[in-house]
Design a protein around this motif. Structure first.
Motif, short mmCIF file in Angstrom:
data_model
loop_
_atom_site.label_atom_id
_atom_site.label_comp_id
_atom_site.label_asym_id
_atom_site.label_seq_id
_atom_site.Cartn_x
_atom_site.Cartn_y
_atom_site.Cartn_z
N PHE A 4 0.75 -1.23 -0.02
CA PHE A 4 -0.05 0.07 0.00
C PHE A 4 1.08 1.34 -0.11
N GLN A 5 2.00 1.14 0.87
CA GLN A 5 2.92 2.38 0.96
C GLN A 5 3.50 2.66 -0.31
N ALA A 6 4.08 1.34 -1.05
CA ALA A 6 4.69 1.62 -2.28
C ALA A 6 3.67 2.18 -3.51
N VAL A 7 2.54 1.72 -3.51
CA VAL A 7 1.47 2.15 -4.44
C VAL A 7 1.35 3.75 -4.43
N THR A 8 1.15 3.98 -3.05
CA THR A 8 0.78 5.59 -2.69
C THR A 8 1.98 6.51 -2.72
N GLY A 9 3.18 5.78 -2.70
CA GLY A 9 4.54 6.61 -2.80
C GLY A 9 5.02 7.06 -1.52
N THR A 10 4.56 6.42 -0.42
CA THR A 10 5.02 6.84 0.84
C THR A 10 5.91 5.68 1.45
N LEU A 11 6.34 4.66 0.85
CA LEU A 11 7.26 3.75 1.07
C LEU A 11 8.58 4.26 1.43
N GLY A 12 9.31 4.21 2.43
CA GLY A 12 10.71 4.60 2.63
C GLY A 12 11.68 3.86 2.12
N GLN A 13 13.03 3.99 2.70
CA GLN A 13 14.35 3.35 2.02
C GLN A 13 14.64 2.55 3.26
N ALA A 14 15.29 1.33 3.00
CA ALA A 14 15.76 0.56 4.02
C ALA A 14 16.92 1.44 4.62
N PRO A 15 17.36 0.97 5.66
CA PRO A 15 18.55 1.53 6.63
C PRO A 15 19.98 1.44 5.74
N SER A 16 19.88 0.33 4.98
CA SER A 16 21.18 0.00 4.13
C SER A 16 21.01 0.54 2.74
N ALA A 17 19.82 1.09 2.41
CA ALA A 17 19.86 1.52 1.01
C ALA A 17 20.79 2.60 0.52
N ALA A 18 21.37 3.51 1.32
CA ALA A 18 22.37 4.11 0.83
C ALA A 18 23.69 3.63 0.81
N PHE A 19 23.96 2.28 1.23
CA PHE A 19 25.36 1.92 0.95
C PHE A 19 25.69 1.42 -0.18
N GLU A 20 27.02 1.66 -0.52
CA GLU A 20 27.42 0.97 -1.87
C GLU A 20 27.99 -0.41 -1.44
N ILE A 21 27.99 -1.08 -2.49
CA ILE A 21 28.29 -2.57 -2.36
C ILE A 21 29.48 -2.63 -3.36
N VAL A 22 30.65 -3.20 -2.55
CA VAL A 22 31.92 -3.29 -3.45
C VAL A 22 31.95 -4.84 -3.94
N PRO A 23 31.93 -4.77 -5.16
CA PRO A 23 31.78 -6.12 -5.87
C PRO A 23 33.11 -6.99 -5.54
#
Length: 671
Positions: free
Chosen positions: A205-224
């Motif tokens: 529901f939050q994703a459809v309404t545009g209110t879904l936030g980002q996970a705590p780790s979303a800002a992290f870059e991943i080193v391949p």
């Protein structure tokens, strides 16, 4: 010779132990209570399906962990990997619905393989399932301990001990009986289902309404990892994608448990088991899809080593960063970190992971009992305990799981590599076995409708065979070096052990079989009675009376000359009582007791090989455990040696000391 007995009389200590056991396990059930332990579908679902349902707590993490090796872009493919896993899951569920109708006895994959593919295949499946059940407990408990550490950061680093305690508690619950275990597990399992489904609904529901936030780790870059700088390209990228799929296939573990537990369902057993399987497949697939969708929508990132593989604004993360599992991150994003729903979801996930082990605690003991009945495992595993549960199987499973948890320090990522090899071996073997089963039945049946139903079942099992075989090959290729070889080695060792146990039982049966050899039934020519004497006391006189009452052909008393003074006193006491039996003194230049006796018995056997020798041993019966320490164990050692002598029997003549009588009175008062 008056010798102490290795007494097994009930003492106060044992009485206390029995009382303590009753507190933990409960009072014994009569055999006629077995019908009352059968399960309705609403209880059977949390008992047998908790393993598969709980896989949504760690299968998404394993998919994300594996894809993260190729960087952030590769993680976006997690939902597609999840769809492939769900297709396999639903196919296997449909296949096993055919299994429970055709083989409702509870043997499951082992019985199917044994009947349709032969004993070698049956034993291979059995060894794979037993190893996988042990791994199920180890993985589930380790994962639960890790989730607990996310809710209580102070417990980080103690996951192994938490997992061990969880195994012990779960074993005690199962020792109380399957029905009681189901009553304990039902409510938390349904709470977990409601939590995940509710979180998925709110998140969508939050994703459809545009209110879904980002996970705590979303800002992290991943080193391949080296070799994956360009993402999932080339042969290495395809291999990594297959490896992610094989890790996510852990969601299928536990599906086979229902086919092993059909006898525990209420009637109609097969129909109820098939319905429970359908519910399991639908719920597990929906939950897995929801978690992977929200993980992708909130950009959840999970890696093996956050300190090395995560970057924040181009710099490593601060020391002390603790990585939360995917469900914890999603719950924090949807409801807020530290909110009441967050803690409820984390707690429910941890509890269901603990209870997921219960699937193995129901499957392993039943399978071990069937194998014991077939002679492949020790016969102690075939019988039910006080509470009509297979107690010895429960204890064996708990011990094996604890060893694995301690050996791998409750590391889920390491344990998961060993995990699903066994279950897909059993999946594949059972499906090809079912194809052969339906092919054989089709030759016998002429009714058109019945044949159409069988053809449909064979088609479903054929598709299941091709799909599980494909997954098995992928699992073996992608996980062999990561640790799957350890599971395969354990299966091989267990296979050889079970094969040798069966060979031993077969050899013993041949050796003990009654045949036409009349010598086995013929009476001995004569019976020689031998009485062991150390001092002339009441126990010796009682043993002498019993020996004389048996009317042997000859009766002889022997004593070993260890101390000349004591030997003289024994001879004098014997003569003073004018006993009508000769007393023979055996020389012992090295002050041994057993060797002179054995030499004397051996000489008697050599002189009269067809005669029977009965050795009477007077023994004390003591009532206190510490009294065993102040008496020597010569009687036990003599009996042990004599049991290996052909043509020799041992007759123990007990003499109850006052402490043993007091202990008996105490036991009677306690009961």
């Amino acid at each position: 010779m008056t010798l102490p007995r290795q007494a097994t009389s009930v003492t106060r200590v044992l009485t206390f132990f029995n009382a303590f056991k009753r507190v933990l396990v409960g009072r014994p059930f009569r055999n006629d209570k077995l019908a009352h332990t059968l399960l309705p579908k609403r209880i059977a679902l949390p008992i047998f399906a908790s393993d598969a349902l709980s896989s949504v707590a760690y299968a998404p993490d394993e998919i994300l962990l594996t894809l993260a090796l190729a960087g952030v872009a590769a993680v976006t493919l997690a939902p597609w990997v999840g769809i492939a896993v769900m297709v396999v899951l639903l196919t296997v569920v449909a296949s096993y619905r055919q299994n429970v109708h055709a083989y409702p006895s509870g043997g499951g994959d082992y019985e199917i393989a044994n009947v349709n593919l032969g004993k070698f295949a049956g034993l291979t499946v059995a060894s794979a399932l037993l190893v996988d059940y042990v791994l199920t407990v180890a993985v589930s408990m380790s994962s639960a301990a890790n989730y607990l550490a996310t809710a209580v950061p102070g417990m980080h680093g103690t996951q192994a001990w938490v997992a061990v305690i969880g195994v012990v508690v779960l074993a005690l619950v199962n020792l109380r009986g399957i029905r009681e275990a189901g009553s304990v597990f039902a409510v938390p399992t349904y709470i977990f289902i409601v939590c995940i489904m509710g979180m998925t609904a709110v998140g969508i529901f939050q994703a459809v309404t545009g209110t879904l936030g980002q996970a705590p780790s979303a800002a992290f870059e991943i080193v391949p990892e080296p070799g994956f700088e360009s993402g999932l390209v080339g042969l290495a990228g395809g291999f990594l994608l297959l490896r992610a799929f094989s890790s996510g296939a852990a969601a299928l573990t536990g599906v086979e448990a229902i086919s092993n537990g059909v006898p525990n369902f209420q009637k109609p057993k097969s129909k109820n088991a098939a319905t429970t399987l359908l519910l399991l497949g639908a719920i597990a697939a929906a939950m897995l899809a929801g978690i992977l969708f929200l993980a992708n929508a909130t950009h959840v990132h999970v890696v093996l080593d956050p300190a090395k593989e995560f970057l924040l604004n181009g710099a490593p993360l601060p020391e002390g960063y603790v990585q939360f599992p995917a469900i914890s991150q999603i719950a924090a994003t949807v409801f807020g970190n530290g909110s009441i729903p967050f803690f409820i979801i984390v707690a429910a996930t941890g509890v269901i992971l603990v209870f997921a082990s219960n699937t193995a605690f129901n499957g392993f003991p039943v399978l071990a009992s069937i194998l014991a009945q077939d002679g492949y495992l020790p016969r102690q595993l075939r019988t039910r305990g006080d509470r009509l549960a297979f107690s010895n199987g429960v204890l064996a499973l708990a011990f094996g799981a604890i060893v694995l948890i301690v050996a791998f320090n409750a590391d889920v990522t390491k344990l998961i590599q060993l995990y699903i090899v066994g279950v897909f071996i059993s999946f594949t073997a059972s499906q090809v076995g079912m194809v052969r089963h339906w092919t054989r039945e089709l030759r016998r049946v002429k009714d058109r409708l019945t044949r159409l139903r069988m053809l449909r079942s064979r088609t479903i099992n054929s598709i299941g065979f091709l799909m599980t075989l494909t997954v098995l090959i992928i699992v073996l290729v992608t996980k062999f070096e990561q640790g799957a070889w350890i599971a395969l080695l354990a299966m091989l060792v267990l296979f050889l052990i079970m094969w040798s146990i069966r060979a031993h039982y077969d050899n013993v049966a041949k050796e003990l079989a009654v045949d036409a050899d009349v010598s086995a039934r013929a009476l001995p020519s004569r019976i020689h009675a031998v009485l062991l004497v150390s001092h002339v006391r009441k126990p010796v006189l009682r043993a002498l009376a019993f020996a004389r009452a048996s009317r042997p052909s000859t009766l002889e008393a022997i004593t070993v000359d260890i101390d000349p003074d004591e030997t003289e006193r024994t001879i004098a006491d014997w003569d003073m009582l004018d006993l009508p039996v000769p007393l023979t003194v055996l020389a012992s230049p090295y002050r041994e007791t057993i060797t002179p006796i054995m030499n004397h018995i051996t000489a008697m056997r050599r002189d009269s090989p067809r005669d029977l020798i009965v050795v009477y041993i007077p023994e004390y019966v003591v009532g206190k455990w510490w009294e065993q320490l102040v008496h020597n164990q010569t009687a036990l050692r003599i009996k042990t040696r004599l049991h290996f002598e052909p043509g020799v029997m041992v007759a123990s003549v007990p003499w109850q000391l006052k402490s043993s009588k007091d202990s008996q009175k105490y036991q009677e008062l306690s009961s």
